[in-house]
Design a protein around this motif. Sequence first.
Motif, PDB file in Angstrom:
ATOM      1  N   GLY A   1      -1.213  -5.570  -6.313  1.00  0.00           N
ATOM      2  CA  GLY A   1      -1.179  -4.403  -7.184  1.00  0.00           C
ATOM      3  C   GLY A   1      -0.339  -3.279  -6.604  1.00  0.00           C
ATOM      4  N   VAL A   2      -0.509  -3.012  -5.296  1.00  0.00           N
ATOM      5  CA  VAL A   2       0.280  -1.968  -4.641  1.00  0.00           C
ATOM      6  C   VAL A   2       1.749  -2.380  -4.594  1.00  0.00           C
ATOM      7  N   PHE A   3       2.002  -3.675  -4.381  1.00  0.00           N
ATOM      8  CA  PHE A   3       3.377  -4.197  -4.403  1.00  0.00           C
ATOM      9  C   PHE A   3       4.055  -3.892  -5.736  1.00  0.00           C
ATOM     10  N   ALA A   4       3.331  -4.081  -6.830  1.00  0.00           N
ATOM     11  CA  ALA A   4       3.899  -3.849  -8.159  1.00  0.00           C
ATOM     12  C   ALA A   4       4.175  -2.357  -8.386  1.00  0.00           C
ATOM     13  N   ILE A   5       3.338  -1.504  -7.798  1.00  0.00           N
ATOM     14  CA  ILE A   5       3.535  -0.057  -7.930  1.00  0.00           C
ATOM     15  C   ILE A   5       4.702   0.415  -7.064  1.00  0.00           C
ATOM     16  N   GLY A   6       4.739  -0.057  -5.826  1.00  0.00           N
ATOM     17  CA  GLY A   6       5.765   0.389  -4.884  1.00  0.00           C
ATOM     18  C   GLY A   6       7.003  -0.473  -4.942  1.00  0.00           C
ATOM     19  N   GLN A   7       7.863  -0.220  -5.919  1.00  0.00           N
ATOM     20  CA  GLN A   7       9.082  -1.011  -6.058  1.00  0.00           C
ATOM     21  C   GLN A   7      10.082  -0.667  -4.955  1.00  0.00           C
ATOM     22  N   ASP A   8      11.032  -1.585  -4.732  1.00  0.00           N
ATOM     23  CA  ASP A   8      11.895  -1.463  -3.556  1.00  0.00           C
ATOM     24  C   ASP A   8      12.837  -0.270  -3.609  1.00  0.00           C
ATOM     25  N   CYS A   9      13.142   0.255  -4.791  1.00  0.00           N
ATOM     26  CA  CYS A   9      14.061   1.394  -4.834  1.00  0.00           C
ATOM     27  C   CYS A   9      13.313   2.722  -4.901  1.00  0.00           C
ATOM     28  N   THR A  10      11.989   2.683  -4.854  1.00  0.00           N
ATOM     29  CA  THR A  10      11.212   3.926  -4.821  1.00  0.00           C
ATOM     30  C   THR A  10      10.480   4.068  -3.493  1.00  0.00           C
TER      31      THR A  10
END
Length: 301
Positions: free
Chosen positions: A172-181
């Motif tokens: 879930g945190v992975f989906a929130i924290g995208q690589d360009c943010t």
Amino acid sequence: MVPLVRPNFHSLALTSTFLAWLVFIWLLPFWSTYLNDAQEMFNHRWDDNATGPNNYLCMTPPEQMRCSDGQNFSELLVVKWRMRISGRRNVGCGCGQGVLGEGSCPQDGQLGFTLSSYTSTAPGTGAFVGLLGPSIVSMWWAMEVVHKEAQPRPWLKNLQFWVLVAFQLSFGVFAIGQDCTWTKLHVWMTIVFYITAWVYNFTFVCISVGYGAHKSNIVQIVTRQAKIALGSTSLVATWAKTWGPILGTAVVTNHAFFVLECIMLTTCFSIGPLLIMFGRIEVESVPDGSFGQASSLLISA
């Protein structure tokens, strides 16, 4: 042996969404080009002047776009085409822009194209998580069925349960924290969810061995996928050697890590669906017309 789960509408729906997810991730380079350019979504603009931001879907100036393979973004043919038909210069699909990220040249440094660079947009994240959702649900479903039939020791049941909780939270945190943010958060959560997913998968092997490895095909299903994951580097090398002469060295080099990611994620997330669809286990007694105790866990259609 009898099926862990009797085939029905629910298992068919699970299989269908997992196959749709596979088509989505493996063809991301195609989807990105098709949606952003062939459908001209890069030039999509909010239509109502009374509400909403009046910006374009892709609006990053070319001087702010960096091709990690050394190409000049503004000199790319597709970029020149975008400028010509839109009458704008700011046609780059920067961070979070485009339907599925920028596909004209690699953006993720030495890694080239990555799955994360494509799915860092709202539609990309939505499709990735949404299509994979039923497969994640199947991880809980398969765990409950195997626990009911194999009756593992309490500590092993608790281990698998809490590892799956850790996976669910980190994903879930992975989906929130995208690589360009949030790049660092994205990288760390990718590592955590991948490790916890495989610990969860291999817990099935421990349970199966304790129950009797010959009494189910669980060990074969898990270890087969693990072997593919461990051999992913060799598979990518074979892919590059096969498709290099056809697609070109630059294309293969830029997409090598993307293919590696697709292999790793496919094997990781396929365990739940495979156990639901093809898992079989030996039970002490099977009444006429029954598919074992696991059938009691099915939700009536």
